[in-house]
Scaffold this motif. Structure first.
Motif, PDB file in Angstrom:
ATOM      1  N   THR A   9       0.842  -1.192   0.000  1.00 51.95           N
ATOM      2  CA  THR A   9       0.000   0.000   0.000  1.00 51.95           C
ATOM      3  C   THR A   9       0.884   1.251   0.000  1.00 51.95           C
ATOM      4  OG1 THR A   9      -1.739  -1.147   1.230  1.00 51.95           O
ATOM      5  CG2 THR A   9      -1.811   1.248   1.233  1.00 51.95           C
ATOM      6  N   LEU A  10       0.689   2.116  -0.983  1.00 49.34           N
ATOM      7  CA  LEU A  10       1.537   3.302  -1.138  1.00 49.34           C
ATOM      8  C   LEU A  10       0.814   4.586  -0.742  1.00 49.34           C
ATOM      9  CD1 LEU A  10       3.208   2.372  -4.540  1.00 49.34           C
ATOM     10  CD2 LEU A  10       4.219   2.225  -2.257  1.00 49.34           C
ATOM     11  N   ASP A 163      -7.475   2.501  -1.161  1.00 47.40           N
ATOM     12  CA  ASP A 163      -6.022   2.387  -1.038  1.00 47.40           C
ATOM     13  C   ASP A 163      -5.399   2.254  -2.419  1.00 47.40           C
ATOM     14  OD1 ASP A 163      -5.912   2.554   1.694  1.00 47.40           O
ATOM     15  OD2 ASP A 163      -5.631   0.406   2.049  1.00 47.40           O
ATOM     16  N   PHE A 164      -4.162   2.681  -2.544  1.00 52.18           N
ATOM     17  CA  PHE A 164      -3.420   2.572  -3.810  1.00 52.18           C
ATOM     18  C   PHE A 164      -2.071   1.907  -3.561  1.00 52.18           C
ATOM     19  CE2 PHE A 164      -6.351   6.041  -4.335  1.00 52.18           C
ATOM     20  CZ  PHE A 164      -6.832   5.878  -5.608  1.00 52.18           C
TER      21      PHE A 164
END
Lengths: 164, 164
Positions: A9-10, A163-164
């Motif tokens: 997750t970034l 989330d990205f």
């Protein structure tokens, strides 16, 4: 409680729909009452970056968030904030990177402050660029590192996590 | 965007700090203007349950959320909502279970409505039970299945995500 954030997750965003939102961008001091930005109907984006995040993820984030069909139009149909057309308020929110440990929160996965500011500024700039091609969408944003004094009026926040 | 929710996530909460919050619990109709609950300083808990969740997780959730040191006291120190003492507003928020797929959101991981209502009611009841042993903490909550018309006034929402 277990740690559920995948290592990959970034960036994390929480999205809320609003009828009106008002955010302090400069706190009051002896000489002034502080400065606020506000939007009417639209979407509040709370945003936080994790270690390992780079500018590479920004175009995908902006494209996804501005095109997600999360806004209820007058007919009760869900459309994107572009299609509504609505407004966007971006709120830097490093606390979103927290993980509960005992009775406290830890923020070990959060990106450092300098990188965080750079990524946040890049995200805002890209939203504003997309806006130029949009139809009457206004984008306002908070000041990175400030306390985000926020007032929110909703017809249902319809809170989402992306989330990205 | 990738799917980052671990298969074992059973419940999701988003926590925001407030100075005041006001939530509609009965919508207006021809005969009345609707009914609202409100709290002053304290914490808003948005909550969503996933498939597989059972009453077993409720005690751990309640204990964790009411004891997390997320509330800023008058000295600027972070203490739990119990210690503040503050108030709690519980908002059912099934949208938190959504996953972006293309331009839409899907809610395939969400618990069914009947189970969701049972778990939500159990969560509220357990919070209220804990309250009896607390020091002046008031708990208010939304009506499951309603549109959660919410007004929020914060000194910084200090938004956290806690999955269970």
């Amino acid at each position: 409680m277990t740690e559920k954030t995948a290592p990959s997750t970034l960036a994390r965003t929480v999205l809320q729909q609003c009828l009106h939102a008002r955010l302090q961008v400069r706190p009051p001091d002896g000489e002034s009452e502080g400065e606020w930005v506000e939007i009417d109907r639209g979407m509040v984006i709370y945003i936080c970056f994790f270690k390992g995040a780079t500018e590479e993820i920004l175009p995908r984030m902006v494209s996804t968030l501005l095109n997600l069909k999360l806004c209820e139009n007058d007919s009760g149909k869900y459309v994107s904030v572009f299609e509504l057309p609505g407004n966007v308020l971006i709120v830097p929110q490093a606390t979103l990177g927290g993980k509960a440990k005992g009775k406290g929160m830890q923020y070990h996965s959060n990106v450092g402050k300098e990188d965080g500011l750079r990524l946040y500024s890049g995200f805002v700039a890209l939203c504003e660029k997309e806006l130029q091609t949009g139809r009457g969408v206004t984008i306002k944003h908070g000041t990175y590192g400030n306390r985000q004094v926020l007032q929110l009026d909703t017809n249902g926040p319809y809170t989402h996590l992306v989330d990205f």
